[in-house]
Design a protein around this motif. Structure first.
Motif, PDB file in Angstrom:
ATOM      1  N   CYS A  83      -1.580 -49.869  50.753  1.00 33.26           N
ATOM      2  CA  CYS A  83      -1.201 -51.188  50.225  1.00 33.26           C
ATOM      3  C   CYS A  83       0.313 -51.347  50.220  1.00 33.26           C
ATOM      4  CB  CYS A  83      -1.763 -51.372  48.817  1.00 33.26           C
ATOM      5  SG  CYS A  83      -3.521 -51.788  48.754  1.00 33.26           S
ATOM      6  N   MET A  84       1.042 -50.273  49.936  1.00 31.06           N
ATOM      7  CA  MET A  84       2.505 -50.335  49.993  1.00 31.06           C
ATOM      8  C   MET A  84       2.990 -50.527  51.417  1.00 31.06           C
ATOM      9  SD  MET A  84       3.996 -47.543  47.301  1.00 31.06           S
ATOM     10  CE  MET A  84       3.849 -47.761  45.530  1.00 31.06           C
ATOM     11  N   HIS A 163      -8.480 -54.157  51.203  1.00 31.56           N
ATOM     12  CA  HIS A 163      -8.652 -55.605  51.335  1.00 31.56           C
ATOM     13  C   HIS A 163      -8.759 -56.271  49.966  1.00 31.56           C
ATOM     14  CE1 HIS A 163     -11.329 -59.219  51.836  1.00 31.56           C
ATOM     15  NE2 HIS A 163     -10.320 -59.514  52.633  1.00 31.56           N
ATOM     16  N   VAL A 164      -9.405 -55.605  49.018  1.00 30.31           N
ATOM     17  CA  VAL A 164      -9.596 -56.181  47.691  1.00 30.31           C
ATOM     18  C   VAL A 164      -8.294 -56.186  46.888  1.00 30.31           C
ATOM     19  CG1 VAL A 164     -10.758 -55.829  45.468  1.00 30.31           C
ATOM     20  CG2 VAL A 164     -12.048 -55.616  47.589  1.00 30.31           C
ATOM     21  N   LEU A 165      -7.472 -55.137  47.022  1.00 29.27           N
ATOM     22  CA  LEU A 165      -6.352 -54.919  46.108  1.00 29.27           C
ATOM     23  C   LEU A 165      -4.983 -55.232  46.681  1.00 29.27           C
ATOM     24  CD1 LEU A 165      -7.546 -51.539  44.527  1.00 29.27           C
ATOM     25  CD2 LEU A 165      -7.849 -53.851  43.649  1.00 29.27           C
ATOM     26  N   ILE A 166      -4.872 -55.437  47.978  1.00 31.47           N
ATOM     27  CA  ILE A 166      -3.539 -55.652  48.556  1.00 31.47           C
ATOM     28  C   ILE A 166      -2.841 -56.912  48.027  1.00 31.47           C
ATOM     29  CG2 ILE A 166      -4.255 -56.953  50.618  1.00 31.47           C
ATOM     30  CD1 ILE A 166      -2.175 -55.220  52.159  1.00 31.47           C
ATOM     31  N   PRO A 167      -3.540 -57.981  47.618  1.00 32.98           N
ATOM     32  CA  PRO A 167      -2.809 -59.124  47.045  1.00 32.98           C
ATOM     33  C   PRO A 167      -1.979 -58.763  45.817  1.00 32.98           C
ATOM     34  CG  PRO A 167      -5.032 -59.782  47.624  1.00 32.98           C
ATOM     35  CD  PRO A 167      -4.969 -58.299  47.782  1.00 32.98           C
ATOM     36  N   PHE A 168      -2.438 -57.802  45.012  1.00 34.29           N
ATOM     37  CA  PHE A 168      -1.680 -57.410  43.820  1.00 34.29           C
ATOM     38  C   PHE A 168      -0.360 -56.761  44.212  1.00 34.29           C
ATOM     39  CE2 PHE A 168      -6.165 -57.373  42.536  1.00 34.29           C
ATOM     40  CZ  PHE A 168      -6.113 -58.203  41.427  1.00 34.29           C
ATOM     41  N   MET A 169      -0.361 -55.970  45.283  1.00 35.07           N
ATOM     42  CA  MET A 169       0.868 -55.342  45.749  1.00 35.07           C
ATOM     43  C   MET A 169       1.826 -56.387  46.321  1.00 35.07           C
ATOM     44  SD  MET A 169       2.686 -52.627  46.209  1.00 35.07           S
ATOM     45  CE  MET A 169       1.522 -51.287  45.910  1.00 35.07           C
ATOM     46  N   LEU A 212       6.653 -50.075  42.428  1.00 39.30           N
ATOM     47  CA  LEU A 212       6.031 -49.197  41.447  1.00 39.30           C
ATOM     48  C   LEU A 212       5.071 -49.967  40.554  1.00 39.30           C
ATOM     49  CD1 LEU A 212       9.089 -46.988  40.430  1.00 39.30           C
ATOM     50  CD2 LEU A 212       7.179 -46.366  41.897  1.00 39.30           C
ATOM     51  N   SER A 213       5.446 -51.175  40.166  1.00 35.59           N
ATOM     52  CA  SER A 213       4.552 -51.999  39.341  1.00 35.59           C
ATOM     53  C   SER A 213       3.261 -52.307  40.098  1.00 35.59           C
ATOM     54  CB  SER A 213       5.246 -53.294  38.930  1.00 35.59           C
ATOM     55  OG  SER A 213       6.404 -53.030  38.178  1.00 35.59           O
ATOM     56  N   GLY A 214       3.407 -52.747  41.351  1.00 35.86           N
ATOM     57  CA  GLY A 214       2.230 -53.006  42.170  1.00 35.86           C
ATOM     58  C   GLY A 214       1.415 -51.755  42.404  1.00 35.86           C
ATOM     59  N   GLY A 215       2.111 -50.614  42.568  1.00 28.46           N
ATOM     60  CA  GLY A 215       1.403 -49.351  42.777  1.00 28.46           C
ATOM     61  C   GLY A 215       0.566 -48.951  41.571  1.00 28.46           C
ATOM     62  N   ILE A 216       1.105 -49.190  40.375  1.00 28.55           N
ATOM     63  CA  ILE A 216       0.353 -48.866  39.157  1.00 28.55           C
ATOM     64  C   ILE A 216      -0.911 -49.707  39.084  1.00 28.55           C
ATOM     65  CG2 ILE A 216       0.403 -49.045  36.640  1.00 28.55           C
ATOM     66  CD1 ILE A 216       3.356 -48.319  36.757  1.00 28.55           C
ATOM     67  N   ILE A 217      -0.761 -51.007  39.343  1.00 30.79           N
ATOM     68  CA  ILE A 217      -1.918 -51.911  39.275  1.00 30.79           C
ATOM     69  C   ILE A 217      -2.964 -51.513  40.294  1.00 30.79           C
ATOM     70  CG2 ILE A 217      -2.661 -54.307  39.558  1.00 30.79           C
ATOM     71  CD1 ILE A 217       0.132 -55.149  38.615  1.00 30.79           C
ATOM     72  N   GLY A 274       3.349 -42.742  32.339  1.00 32.21           N
ATOM     73  CA  GLY A 274       4.392 -42.019  33.061  1.00 32.21           C
ATOM     74  C   GLY A 274       5.075 -42.871  34.106  1.00 32.21           C
ATOM     75  N   SER A 275       4.301 -43.688  34.813  1.00 28.34           N
ATOM     76  CA  SER A 275       4.887 -44.557  35.826  1.00 28.34           C
ATOM     77  C   SER A 275       5.743 -45.653  35.187  1.00 28.34           C
ATOM     78  CB  SER A 275       3.776 -45.195  36.671  1.00 28.34           C
ATOM     79  OG  SER A 275       3.004 -44.199  37.309  1.00 28.34           O
TER      80      SER A 275
END
Length: 288
Positions: A83-84, A163-169, A212-217, A274-275
């Motif tokens: 996703c990143m 496909h489901v999560l890439i919009p959050f990133m 990092l925020s997108g990665g956590i989500i 931690g993140s």
């Protein structure tokens, strides 16, 4: 005096209903799940409300559970990294578009979120099957001679979750790019820096908090996802969420299922906290 007390009480009256809903729908079920994880269970005696660490001991000593948790977090890490790799350049391109095209692309990015996760995952099941469009297209192009195994594999689950999560990133990185002054790039160009150097030395350090925020989500949602692993992975490829589901509804061992859910939640909370500390330090370095 009464008026002053009324003004002080107003915030509590306004937040009271939302707090009650939060307690009823989140806090109380979580507390009950934690308590349930310490109960005993037997095939003939059912759930016994007595304190025991048997469920956690079984999870920590059985390699079966270790493998499932390892698979869960491996899938979550792969989904986050892909996703990143896909979302960061896409967010940068989105930020450089004209407002009209940006609106159209934002609609295309956010649009899938309006569709049920189950419906999207079923679509991927049709695409990734042995007779699906992906395999048929690769075979028609002469790239493969036999269908590839996507269903009931980690690869298929990762593709569906991306496909489901890439919009959050994309949205998280794009929000960071909104705070980036475009004149900084022009200043770097005027000083002789190349495009790659500008991206590496100017842009990337300032969007790391958004990444990092997108990665956590993405990581948290991927590790706790249920629909995509259940449909694409099936019963042969279990993750923590489907394992808890099976323990609750198939074997009826509710305490063990609760223990699995509690450990998954504890791991996600620890990783998230931690993140967040890392993000706060990064923000402090960027904006000092």
């Amino acid at each position: 005096m009464n008026r002053a007390l009324s003004q002080r009480a107003t915030p509590y009256w306004l937040t009271g209903p939302a707090l009650l809903v939060f307690l009823g729908l989140v806090v109380i079920p979580l507390v009950m799940t934690v308590l349930l994880s310490f109960y005993d269970w037997g095939q003939y005696k059912g759930i016994v409300p007595e304190f025991t660490l048997k469920n956690f001991h079984e999870i920590f000593t059985d390699s079966y559970f270790f493998e499932i948790f390892l698979r869960t977090f491996r899938i979550a890490v792969l989904v986050t990294l892909f996703c990143m790799l896909i979302g960061v350049p896409e967010a940068y391109i989105l930020n450089r578009m004209s407002p009209a095209w940006r609106g159209i692309c934002l609609l295309a990015i956010i649009g899938p979120l309006l569709v049920s996760v189950v419906a999207r995952t079923l679509g991927w099941a049709l695409l990734l099957g042995s007779t699906g469009l992906v395999n048929q297209g690769l075979m028609a192009a002469g790239l493969i001679h036999a269908p590839l195994e996507f269903m009931f594999t980690e690869t298929g689950v990762v593709v569906a979750l991306i496909h489901v999560l890439i919009p959050f990133m994309i949205l998280a990185v794009w929000a960071s790019l909104q705070r980036l002054d475009p004149q900084i790039e022009n200043a770097a160009l005027s000083l002789g820096a190349g495009r790659l150097t500008i991206w590496r030395r100017v842009i990337l350090p300032q969007i790391v908090p958004g990444m990092l925020s997108g990665g956590i989500i993405v990581f948290a949602l991927a590790a706790s996802a249920f629909a995509s692993p259940a449909i694409i992975g099936g019963r042969r490829l279990k993750v923590a969420s489907t394992l808890a589901y099976d323990e609750f509804l198939n074997t009826l061992n509710w305490p063990l299922g609760a223990a699995v859910a509690v450990l998954l939640l504890a791991a996600l909370v620890a990783i998230t906290v931690g993140s967040n500390r890392l993000i706060e330090r990064r923000y402090a370095q960027v904006f000092e």
